[in-house]
Design an enzyme around this catalytic site. Sequence first.
Site, PDB file in Angstrom:
ATOM      1  N   GLY A  43       0.810  -1.218   0.000  1.00 44.99           N
ATOM      2  CA  GLY A  43       0.000   0.000   0.000  1.00 44.99           C
ATOM      3  C   GLY A  43       0.842   1.265   0.000  1.00 44.99           C
ATOM      4  N   CYS A  44       1.914   1.256   0.769  1.00 47.71           N
ATOM      5  CA  CYS A  44       2.784   2.428   0.860  1.00 47.71           C
ATOM      6  C   CYS A  44       3.509   2.662  -0.463  1.00 47.71           C
ATOM      7  CB  CYS A  44       3.774   2.264   2.002  1.00 47.71           C
ATOM      8  SG  CYS A  44       2.943   2.107   3.595  1.00 47.71           S
TER       9      CYS A  44
END
Length: 162
Positions: A43-44
């Site tokens: 996600g990051c």
Amino acid sequence: MPEVGAAAPEFSLYDDAGVERHLSDQRGKWTVIYFYPKDDTPGCTTESCEFRDTYNEYGVRDAEVWGVSVLGTGSKAKFKAKFGLPFVLLADEDHAVAESYGAWVEKQNYGKSYMGIQRATFLVDPDGRVARRWPRVKPEGHAQQVLQALDEEQARSTEKQT
């Protein structure tokens, strides 16, 4: 979490190159501060790469992007190099800045509670005030959402000056 219109909490943190950065040095320009949990996780990486892919559009608008997480400067440097991130990544190892922005929260995973960074983003105006905030962020499409808000806020700012 700072409210829209409030002064953005001042901070100084070291970046991916070991340079100390101060939010107050950003006076006079727009700054996007996005908090993310951990370098080089799915996600990051999605969120950071979307900011990378729109970075030139931020530059045209005289805005800078700063990413903040609790991992150290070495981790930031590796993450930045691996994905060609052109913007500043800041190490908030003691999570004090995340706390001052309300992004250090209790989280749950597999029935266990722990403290960590909640994805959150703040658009700080040239006067150092919070122009917009996103307290819970979904990585996909977020950089474009912030860019649209930046356009709206810059237009509003221009209207106030005339």
